[in-house]
Write an enzyme that holds these catalytic residues in place. Structure first.
Site, PDB file in Angstrom:
ATOM      1  N   ASP A   1       7.657   2.792   5.575  1.00  0.00           N
ATOM      2  CA  ASP A   1       8.903   2.328   5.246  1.00  0.00           C
ATOM      3  C   ASP A   1       9.089   1.976   3.711  1.00  0.00           C
ATOM      4  OD1 ASP A   1       7.269  -0.058   5.041  1.00  0.00           O
ATOM      5  OD2 ASP A   1       8.914  -1.334   5.780  1.00  0.00           O
TER       6      ASP A   1
ATOM      7  N   SER B   1       6.372   0.116   9.693  1.00  0.00           N
ATOM      8  CA  SER B   1       5.728   0.225   8.270  1.00  0.00           C
ATOM      9  C   SER B   1       4.470   1.291   8.314  1.00  0.00           C
ATOM     10  CB  SER B   1       5.353  -1.269   8.035  1.00  0.00           C
ATOM     11  OG  SER B   1       4.868  -1.252   6.656  1.00  0.00           O
TER      12      SER B   1
ATOM     13  N   ASP C   1       7.910  -0.311   1.685  1.00  0.00           N
ATOM     14  CA  ASP C   1       7.807  -1.371   1.030  1.00  0.00           C
ATOM     15  C   ASP C   1       6.297  -1.586   0.059  1.00  0.00           C
ATOM     16  OD1 ASP C   1       6.296  -1.727   3.037  1.00  0.00           O
ATOM     17  OD2 ASP C   1       7.060  -3.519   3.906  1.00  0.00           O
TER      18      ASP C   1
ATOM     19  N   ASP D   1       3.644   3.825   1.735  1.00  0.00           N
ATOM     20  CA  ASP D   1       3.636   3.842   3.089  1.00  0.00           C
ATOM     21  C   ASP D   1       4.926   4.203   4.078  1.00  0.00           C
ATOM     22  OD1 ASP D   1       5.418   1.515   2.922  1.00  0.00           O
ATOM     23  OD2 ASP D   1       4.184   0.244   4.186  1.00  0.00           O
TER      24      ASP D   1
END
Length: 451
Positions: free
Chosen positions: A245, A101, A247, A243
């Site tokens: 990833d 992440s 999400d 960010d």
């Protein structure tokens, strides 16, 4: 928090804490638990972000999955929320994402989705841990011959995800000029294509991943670079930051002033309420959300419900109470009308839809909420000492003294991180200088006692 799983999957420094061996075991154990009751050959999707270690962990993970006889569909570099959506679209039995992440590139992680695109419950994660750590399923034989699993490539995965989200809003983005920071992560190719498909003019920064520059001074956790360019150039309607990833999503208005996830949620929530789409007239938010969010929601006649920190707890409350909107101050926003997890690209599109439909600039839309000063300081502690946090007399006494000084017009929140060896110290009130001084002092005390 489990023995391997934190608040968002299994995470650690790649090749040290998160090894290829552990990735293989997670693939084997995860596939075993998630497909145990199936009568057909299981199908599992695997996606990753742009980290250098992603290839190594992907090979090991997929080997573990194939060793159970399951079939792997490799999605390549793709946002975490895309995997959650595509699990449902492709009728897969599970999905796995290799990503840490918002963490820096040396970290990586492995997180699972079930066949409905939801992250796993604590109980299911415990079953996976029991296989890996306790050898609970050690008697199961690996399939051989034609029973061994294999891998295929999901060639249209990115296009399928873009096509779906493009239909999520009821307007084009014609006339809007966007500056987009993709954090050198999973959205580097996908987000610009999605925005352009809807008619926006797009300029990108941090869209050239090289394996080690993900989240490096860019993206939603380092938004100053984006804010400065928007302010200096004065030609964009909005700046959008994801960010690693994708999400999470945060934004800056046309003047280069940063918006919090709370502000984005409230802007979108108000618009949904006005259009009869905000189920039960409620938004789920964590205890980390700014007090200004709860005050603003009340003024708008919206019920703001508090949950524990972590998107899984927000989602839990949303499913239990039939809410469709919820999220975190960090920009991790869930809209269950369209996806089963936080989706940065979806959040950006929903915010752009409000701007386009109301014909109002973001600087005006944000006036529905006043952000109260909030100071967050990390105290580095040993993971094994985190349970002592609420038991240490000195720490408890200091927190009580600070709360007394705030006199009900602010708050102190102490939270151990589920992914890093830190305790997050948050103070909120009216005087930022005072809050900063006290937060640093409290963090220093915690480090001295538990570090």
């Amino acid at each position: 928090m489990g023995r391997l799983f934190g608040t968002d999957g299994v995470r650690g420094v790649a090749n040290k804490e998160l090894t290829a061996e552990l990735a293989f075991k997670l693939g084997y154990a995860g596939a075993t638990v998630l497909t145990k009751e199936l009568s057909h050959t299981p199908k599992i999707l695997v996606g990753k972000d742009t980290r250098l270690s992603g290839d190594m962990l992907e090979c090991a993970l997929e080997a573990g999955i194939c060793s159970t006889g399951a079939q792997v569909i490799k999605l390549g570099v793709i946002p975490t929320p895309a995997v959650a959506y595509l699990v449902r679209k492709y009728g897969a039995d599970a999905g796995v994402v290799i990503s840490a992440s918002h963490n820096s590139f040396e970290y990586n992680g492995i997180k699972f989705f079930n066949s409905q695109g939801y992250k796993l419950s604590d109980e299911v994660e415990e079953k996976i841990e029991e296989i890996i750590l306790d050898g609970k399923e050690s008697g199961i034989e690996f399939p051989t011959h034609e029973g061994v699993g294999s891998c295929t490539n999901g060639e249209n995965a990115a296009n399928d995800y873009i096509e779906y989200l493009s239909s999520a809003i009821g307007c084009s983005l014609d006339g809007l000029k966007l500056l987009v920071d993709c954090s050198n992560g999973a959205n580097s190719k996908i987000a610009p294509l999605a925005f352009e498909k809807l008619g926006a003019k797009v300029e990108c920064i941090s869209c050239e991943p090289d394996g080690i520059n993900i989240n490096a001074g860019c993206g939603s956790t380092h938004i100053d670079k984006l804010a400065k360019k928007v302010a200096d150039d004065a030609c964009y309607d909005i700046g959008i930051a994801f960010d690693g990833d994708a999400d999470r999503m945060l934004a800056v208005d046309e003047k280069g002033v940063r918006l919090t996830g709370d502000e984005i949620m409230l802007i979108v929530g108000k618009y949904m309420k006005e259009n009869g789409k905000l189920k039960n007239n409620s938004i789920a938010a964590t205890v980390m959300s700014n007090l200004g969010f709860f005050i603003g929601a009340k003024k708008l006649g919206i019920n703001a419900v508090q949950t524990a920190v972590g998107d899984r707890y927000v989602l839990e409350e949303m499913l239990k109470s039939n809410y469709v909107l919820g999220g975190e101050e960090s920009g991790h926003i869930i809209c269950l009308d369209y996806n089963s997890t936080g989706d940065g690209l979806l959040s950006a599109l929903l915010l752009l839809e409000v701007m386009q439909k109301t014909k109002k600039p973001l600087s005006e839309l944000r006036k529905i909420m006043t952000v109260l000063p909030q100071v967050l300081v990390n105290a580095r502690v040993k993971n094994e000492n985190k349970p002592q946090l609420t038991q240490n007399e000195q720490i408890v006494k200091e927190i009580a003294a600070l709360e007394a000084q705030l006199e009900g017009e602010g708050r102190v929140l102490i939270r151990p991180s589920g992914t890093e060896p830190v305790v997050r110290v948050m103070l909120e009130g009216s005087d930022k200088a005072w809050l900063t001084e006290k937060a640093k002092a409290l963090a220093s005390l915690i480090e001295g006692l538990l570090g």
